[in-house]
Write a protein that holds these residues in place. Structure first.
Motif, PDB file in Angstrom:
ATOM      1  N   TRP A  32      21.543  40.447 -57.187  1.00  0.00           N
ATOM      2  CA  TRP A  32      20.292  40.876 -57.800  1.00  0.00           C
ATOM      3  C   TRP A  32      20.504  41.785 -58.991  1.00  0.00           C
ATOM      4  N   GLY A  33      21.239  42.854 -58.876  1.00  0.00           N
ATOM      5  CA  GLY A  33      21.505  43.765 -59.980  1.00  0.00           C
ATOM      6  C   GLY A  33      20.338  44.664 -60.330  1.00  0.00           C
ATOM      7  N   LYS A  34      19.304  44.707 -59.521  1.00  0.00           N
ATOM      8  CA  LYS A  34      18.147  45.580 -59.703  1.00  0.00           C
ATOM      9  C   LYS A  34      17.410  45.351 -61.022  1.00  0.00           C
ATOM     10  N   THR A  35      17.421  44.136 -61.513  1.00  0.00           N
ATOM     11  CA  THR A  35      16.642  43.806 -62.707  1.00  0.00           C
ATOM     12  C   THR A  35      15.274  43.285 -62.271  1.00  0.00           C
ATOM     13  N   PRO A  36      14.244  43.501 -63.076  1.00  0.00           N
ATOM     14  CA  PRO A  36      12.917  42.992 -62.717  1.00  0.00           C
ATOM     15  C   PRO A  36      12.931  41.474 -62.518  1.00  0.00           C
ATOM     16  N   ILE A  37      12.153  41.019 -61.552  1.00  0.00           N
ATOM     17  CA  ILE A  37      12.123  39.602 -61.194  1.00  0.00           C
ATOM     18  C   ILE A  37      10.734  39.043 -61.514  1.00  0.00           C
ATOM     19  N   PRO A  38      10.627  38.139 -62.470  1.00  0.00           N
ATOM     20  CA  PRO A  38       9.311  37.555 -62.770  1.00  0.00           C
ATOM     21  C   PRO A  38       8.924  36.531 -61.695  1.00  0.00           C
ATOM     22  N   TRP A  39       7.640  36.409 -61.458  1.00  0.00           N
ATOM     23  CA  TRP A  39       7.128  35.376 -60.570  1.00  0.00           C
ATOM     24  C   TRP A  39       5.880  34.774 -61.207  1.00  0.00           C
ATOM     25  N   ALA A  40       5.589  33.546 -60.840  1.00  0.00           N
ATOM     26  CA  ALA A  40       4.390  32.864 -61.332  1.00  0.00           C
ATOM     27  C   ALA A  40       3.915  31.898 -60.252  1.00  0.00           C
TER      28      ALA A  40
ATOM     29  N   GLN B   1       0.546  35.609 -62.448  1.00  0.00           N
ATOM     30  CA  GLN B   1       1.956  35.908 -62.679  1.00  0.00           C
ATOM     31  C   GLN B   1       2.172  37.400 -62.547  1.00  0.00           C
ATOM     32  N   GLY B   2       3.425  37.797 -62.515  1.00  0.00           N
ATOM     33  CA  GLY B   2       3.736  39.217 -62.437  1.00  0.00           C
ATOM     34  C   GLY B   2       5.229  39.436 -62.447  1.00  0.00           C
ATOM     35  N   THR B   3       5.604  40.691 -62.185  1.00  0.00           N
ATOM     36  CA  THR B   3       7.016  41.068 -62.153  1.00  0.00           C
ATOM     37  C   THR B   3       7.251  41.979 -60.962  1.00  0.00           C
ATOM     38  N   ILE B   4       8.231  41.622 -60.155  1.00  0.00           N
ATOM     39  CA  ILE B   4       8.640  42.467 -59.038  1.00  0.00           C
ATOM     40  C   ILE B   4       9.629  43.465 -59.620  1.00  0.00           C
ATOM     41  N   THR B   5       9.293  44.753 -59.527  1.00  0.00           N
ATOM     42  CA  THR B   5      10.107  45.770 -60.201  1.00  0.00           C
ATOM     43  C   THR B   5      11.067  46.498 -59.277  1.00  0.00           C
ATOM     44  N   THR B   6      10.710  46.672 -58.031  1.00  0.00           N
ATOM     45  CA  THR B   6      11.618  47.338 -57.095  1.00  0.00           C
ATOM     46  C   THR B   6      11.610  46.596 -55.766  1.00  0.00           C
ATOM     47  N   VAL B   7      12.777  46.546 -55.149  1.00  0.00           N
ATOM     48  CA  VAL B   7      12.909  45.976 -53.809  1.00  0.00           C
ATOM     49  C   VAL B   7      13.907  46.843 -53.057  1.00  0.00           C
TER      50      VAL B   7
ATOM     51  N   VAL C 237       9.480  34.888 -53.121  1.00  0.00           N
ATOM     52  CA  VAL C 237      10.466  35.401 -54.081  1.00  0.00           C
ATOM     53  C   VAL C 237      11.237  36.561 -53.469  1.00  0.00           C
ATOM     54  N   VAL C 238      10.520  37.488 -52.833  1.00  0.00           N
ATOM     55  CA  VAL C 238      11.174  38.658 -52.222  1.00  0.00           C
ATOM     56  C   VAL C 238      12.116  38.218 -51.107  1.00  0.00           C
ATOM     57  N   SER C 239      11.698  37.267 -50.294  1.00  0.00           N
ATOM     58  CA  SER C 239      12.539  36.850 -49.162  1.00  0.00           C
ATOM     59  C   SER C 239      13.758  36.047 -49.613  1.00  0.00           C
ATOM     60  N   ALA C 240      13.643  35.354 -50.747  1.00  0.00           N
ATOM     61  CA  ALA C 240      14.764  34.540 -51.239  1.00  0.00           C
ATOM     62  C   ALA C 240      15.750  35.344 -52.077  1.00  0.00           C
ATOM     63  N   LEU C 241      15.444  36.591 -52.352  1.00  0.00           N
ATOM     64  CA  LEU C 241      16.290  37.412 -53.220  1.00  0.00           C
ATOM     65  C   LEU C 241      17.659  37.635 -52.592  1.00  0.00           C
ATOM     66  N   ASN C 242      18.700  37.367 -53.377  1.00  0.00           N
ATOM     67  CA  ASN C 242      20.073  37.596 -52.929  1.00  0.00           C
ATOM     68  C   ASN C 242      20.490  38.983 -53.415  1.00  0.00           C
TER      69      ASN C 242
ATOM     70  N   ARG D 135      11.835  44.087 -46.320  1.00  0.00           N
ATOM     71  CA  ARG D 135      12.026  44.396 -47.738  1.00  0.00           C
ATOM     72  C   ARG D 135      10.712  44.953 -48.277  1.00  0.00           C
ATOM     73  N   GLU D 136      10.796  46.188 -48.766  1.00  0.00           N
ATOM     74  CA  GLU D 136       9.649  46.821 -49.407  1.00  0.00           C
ATOM     75  C   GLU D 136       9.757  46.572 -50.902  1.00  0.00           C
ATOM     76  N   PHE D 137       8.638  46.368 -51.563  1.00  0.00           N
ATOM     77  CA  PHE D 137       8.677  46.018 -52.979  1.00  0.00           C
ATOM     78  C   PHE D 137       7.438  46.530 -53.699  1.00  0.00           C
ATOM     79  N   GLU D 138       7.550  46.565 -55.021  1.00  0.00           N
ATOM     80  CA  GLU D 138       6.410  46.806 -55.911  1.00  0.00           C
ATOM     81  C   GLU D 138       6.370  45.658 -56.906  1.00  0.00           C
ATOM     82  N   THR D 139       5.159  45.218 -57.211  1.00  0.00           N
ATOM     83  CA  THR D 139       5.001  44.106 -58.141  1.00  0.00           C
ATOM     84  C   THR D 139       3.715  44.253 -58.940  1.00  0.00           C
ATOM     85  N   SER D 140       3.722  43.666 -60.098  1.00  0.00           N
ATOM     86  CA  SER D 140       2.473  43.555 -60.856  1.00  0.00           C
ATOM     87  C   SER D 140       1.853  42.208 -60.520  1.00  0.00           C
TER      88      SER D 140
END
Length: 148
Positions: A81-89, A96-102, A72-77, A113-118
C-alpha cells in the motif's frame, strides 16, 4: 390655446378622479381575510413533492457506494500500500472519492480496518469515517460508516 389646454387637462383630471372613485367602490365589499384560492385555477406548473421511492433511491445509492468502498478497503494489500491515497469510483451511481487513511487492528481475533474517505456524489460531497471487519468465512462487512 391656453384655454383649450386647460379644458383638456380638466377633462383628463375628471376622468382620473372618476375612475379612482369607482374602483374604490368596486373594492369596498372585498374582505382579504376571507379570500381563498380558486381550486379550479390550478395549472400544474409547480412541481409535485418527490415520492418516497426517490428518497429510498438516494439511500440505495449511498449503500451501493458503501459497498464499493468496503470492497476497496478489504482488498487493500498492506504490504504494497505505501499509505498513498486510494481513489475509488462506483460506475453504478457515478459517485467517487479517495480513501485517505486506513488502519488495521485485531480485536478479539476479529480483523478490522478503520478508514476515512471522501464521497463526491450528486447529493453533495462529504468526508466519512468507517470500519470494515472480516466476518466468518472470510467475507468483509461494513460495521460503521458515518460523515465526520
Amino acid at each position: 390655446m391656453l384655454q383649450s389646454m386647460q379644458g383638456v387637462f380638466c377633462r383628463f383630471l375628471l376622468v382620473v378622479c372618476t375612475v379612482s372613485v369607482l374602483s374604490g367602490c368596486a373594492m369596498s365589499g372585498f374582505d382579504l381575510e376571507k379570500a381563498v384560492p380558486d381550486k379550479n385555477s390550478i395549472t400544474g406548473s409547480v412541481a409535485q413533492p418527490q415520492p418516497v421511492e426517490a428518497a429510498e433511491a438516494s439511500d440505495t445509492s449511498k449503500l451501493s457506494d458503501q459497498n464499493t468502498i468496503r470492497n476497496v478497503v478489504s482488498a487493500l494489500n498492506f504490504t504494497q500500500w505505501g499509505k498513498t491515497p486510494i481513489p475509488w469510483a462506483n460506475p453504478d451511481t457515478g459517485s467517487q472519492g479517495t480513501i485517505t487513511t486506513v488502519a488495521e487492528k485485531k480485536t478479539n481475533e476479529v480483523l478490522c480496518r478503520e478508514f476515512e474517505t471522501s464521497r463526491e456524489a450528486f447529493d453533495g460531497a462529504a468526508i466519512y469515517r468507517g470500519q470494515a471487519c472480516m466476518a466468518q468465512g472470510g467475507s468483509w462487512a461494513l460495521t460503521s460508516f458515518a460523515p465526520i
